[in-house]
Design an enzyme around this catalytic site. Structure first.
Site, PDB file in Angstrom:
ATOM      1  N   ASN A   8      33.705  44.891  31.726  1.00 41.20           N
ATOM      2  CA  ASN A   8      33.789  44.308  30.385  1.00 41.20           C
ATOM      3  C   ASN A   8      32.353  44.069  29.920  1.00 41.20           C
ATOM      4  OD1 ASN A   8      34.139  42.775  28.104  1.00 41.20           O
ATOM      5  ND2 ASN A   8      35.158  41.040  29.124  1.00 41.20           N
ATOM      6  N   LYS A  10      31.232  43.134  27.145  1.00 37.92           N
ATOM      7  CA  LYS A  10      31.125  42.015  26.169  1.00 37.92           C
ATOM      8  C   LYS A  10      30.204  42.411  25.004  1.00 37.92           C
ATOM      9  CE  LYS A  10      32.421  38.792  29.729  1.00 37.92           C
ATOM     10  NZ  LYS A  10      32.388  37.445  30.267  1.00 37.92           N
ATOM     11  N   HIS A  97      41.426  37.451  26.738  1.00 39.27           N
ATOM     12  CA  HIS A  97      40.247  37.031  27.513  1.00 39.27           C
ATOM     13  C   HIS A  97      39.948  35.563  27.179  1.00 39.27           C
ATOM     14  CE1 HIS A  97      36.164  36.693  28.985  1.00 39.27           C
ATOM     15  NE2 HIS A  97      36.432  37.738  29.740  1.00 39.27           N
ATOM     16  N   GLU A 169      41.422  35.414  35.795  1.00 40.52           N
ATOM     17  CA  GLU A 169      40.027  35.042  35.559  1.00 40.52           C
ATOM     18  C   GLU A 169      39.942  33.535  35.351  1.00 40.52           C
ATOM     19  OE1 GLU A 169      37.452  38.598  33.994  1.00 40.52           O
ATOM     20  OE2 GLU A 169      38.084  37.328  32.362  1.00 40.52           O
ATOM     21  N   GLY A 175      31.095  33.778  34.095  1.00 36.67           N
ATOM     22  CA  GLY A 175      29.701  33.584  33.681  1.00 36.67           C
ATOM     23  C   GLY A 175      28.974  32.457  34.393  1.00 36.67           C
ATOM     24  N   SER A 215      32.431  36.168  37.783  1.00 31.64           N
ATOM     25  CA  SER A 215      31.239  36.173  38.655  1.00 31.64           C
ATOM     26  C   SER A 215      31.336  37.148  39.832  1.00 31.64           C
ATOM     27  CB  SER A 215      30.939  34.755  39.161  1.00 31.64           C
ATOM     28  OG  SER A 215      30.639  33.902  38.091  1.00 31.64           O
ATOM     29  N   GLY A 236      32.091  41.313  34.555  1.00 37.63           N
ATOM     30  CA  GLY A 236      31.331  41.074  33.330  1.00 37.63           C
ATOM     31  C   GLY A 236      29.883  41.519  33.514  1.00 37.63           C
TER      32      GLY A 236
HETATM   33  P1  13P Z   1      31.222  37.606  34.625  1.00 34.27           P
HETATM   34  O1  13P Z   1      31.459  38.676  35.663  1.00 34.27           O
HETATM   35  O2  13P Z   1      29.943  37.779  33.889  1.00 34.27           O
HETATM   36  O3  13P Z   1      31.405  36.223  35.199  1.00 34.27           O
HETATM   37  O4  13P Z   1      32.355  37.799  33.513  1.00 34.27           O
HETATM   38  C1  13P Z   1      33.664  37.953  33.927  1.00 34.27           C
HETATM   39  C2  13P Z   1      34.489  38.342  32.766  1.00 34.27           C
HETATM   40  O5  13P Z   1      34.651  37.594  31.825  1.00 34.27           O
HETATM   41  C3  13P Z   1      35.092  39.689  32.780  1.00 34.27           C
HETATM   42  O6  13P Z   1      36.031  39.826  31.761  1.00 34.27           O
END
Ligand code: 13P
Length: 255
Positions: A8, A10, A97, A169, A175, A215, A236
């Site tokens: 993802n 983002k 999400h 998640e 994050g 993470s 992410g």
């Molecule tokens: P991170 O891997 O940056 O923590 O993000 C996870 C996420 O939101 C995937 O959709």
């Protein structure tokens, strides 16, 4: 069941140069490493969807959107629809999400409408569920995840259920570099399977890949995915670096 590694991206790759650098690194790192067993899906910002779809055509990587609106067309300024992404060749869309739920006020009802709009156009949804820190501290994880799944799947019929991926998640892990234990992840996976089994059937429940997200890094993929018995990961930050993404794919492929 196939294993999935989903990136993802983002709201990143802000310039043409960044985007082109990412795609070039993907070829240099991921493809040069040879074949992979896991199924790879990359979800770029919608602005880059067409470019990514063209780029990855024939390269065994599917492309998904990060979000859609539930209406098909019309006066919905700023939105894109399932039909629109489908006509350009996207196969997947992330629904629900935590960033969309938290920052853009997406309710369980809206997630349900989006999920159904995707399925209607034969776009496969990646449904995200998970509890926040308060809910975790108050032992509400199971209740929250159960409710999110039940609401998201309202009026989804059994013939559609094997088109779905569910990603657990935990919001506090997204994050943050805070991660749950493999046991905690596995407990939620069992709960999700049980829930789908109750809503549909045990046979159908076994057909839904259940992923972990939050993470994920090469160094913790064993704990969060392999030891927890998950069917893959939703990544992410690390998906922005093809070399790190590759290490995650390789860890999952090895097992
Ligand atoms: P991170 O891997 O940056 O923590 O993000 C996870 C996420 O939101 C995937 O959709």
């Amino acid at each position: 069941m196939d294993k999935y590694v989903i990136g993802n991206l983002k709201m990143n790759l802000l310039t043409q140069a960044e985007r082109d650098h990412y795609l070039k690194s993907f070829i240099d790192e991921v493809y040069k490493a040879g074949k992979f067993k896991s199924r790879l899906i990359i979800c770029p910002p919608s602005f880059h969807l067409e470019k990514f779809i063209d780029f990855f055509r024939g390269k065994k990587v599917s492309v998904g959107a990060q979000n859609i609106y539930f209406e098909q067309r019309g006066s919905f300024t700023g939105e894109i629809s399932a039909l629109m992404i489908k006509s350009f060749g996207a196969e997947w869309v992330i629904v629900g999400h935590s960033e969309r739920r938290r920052l853009f006020g997406e309710t369980d009802e809206v997630c349900n409408l989006k999920l159904r709009a995707a399925l209607e156009e034969k776009i496969k949804p990646i449904l995200c569920v998970g509890e926040n820190l308060d809910q975790r501290k108050n032992d509400l994880t199971f209740e929250v995840v159960s409710r999110q799944i039940e609401s998201a799947l309202k009026e989804v019929v059994s013939t559609q259920i094997d088109k779905l991926i569910i990603a657990y998640e935990p919001i506090w892990s997204v994050g943050s570099d805070e991660i749950p234990s493999s046991d905690e992840v596995m407990q939620v996976k069992i709960l999700i399977r049980k829930k789908i089994s109750e809503l549909y059937s045990p046979v159908l429940a076994e057909k839904v890949p259940i992923l972990y997200g939050g993470s994920v890094k090469p160094k913790n993929v064993k704990q969060l995915c392999l030891e927890a018995g998950m069917d893959g990961v939703l990544v992410g930050r690390e998906s922005l670096v093809p070399g790190e993404f590759l290490k995650i794919v390789q860890s999952i492929d090895k097992n």
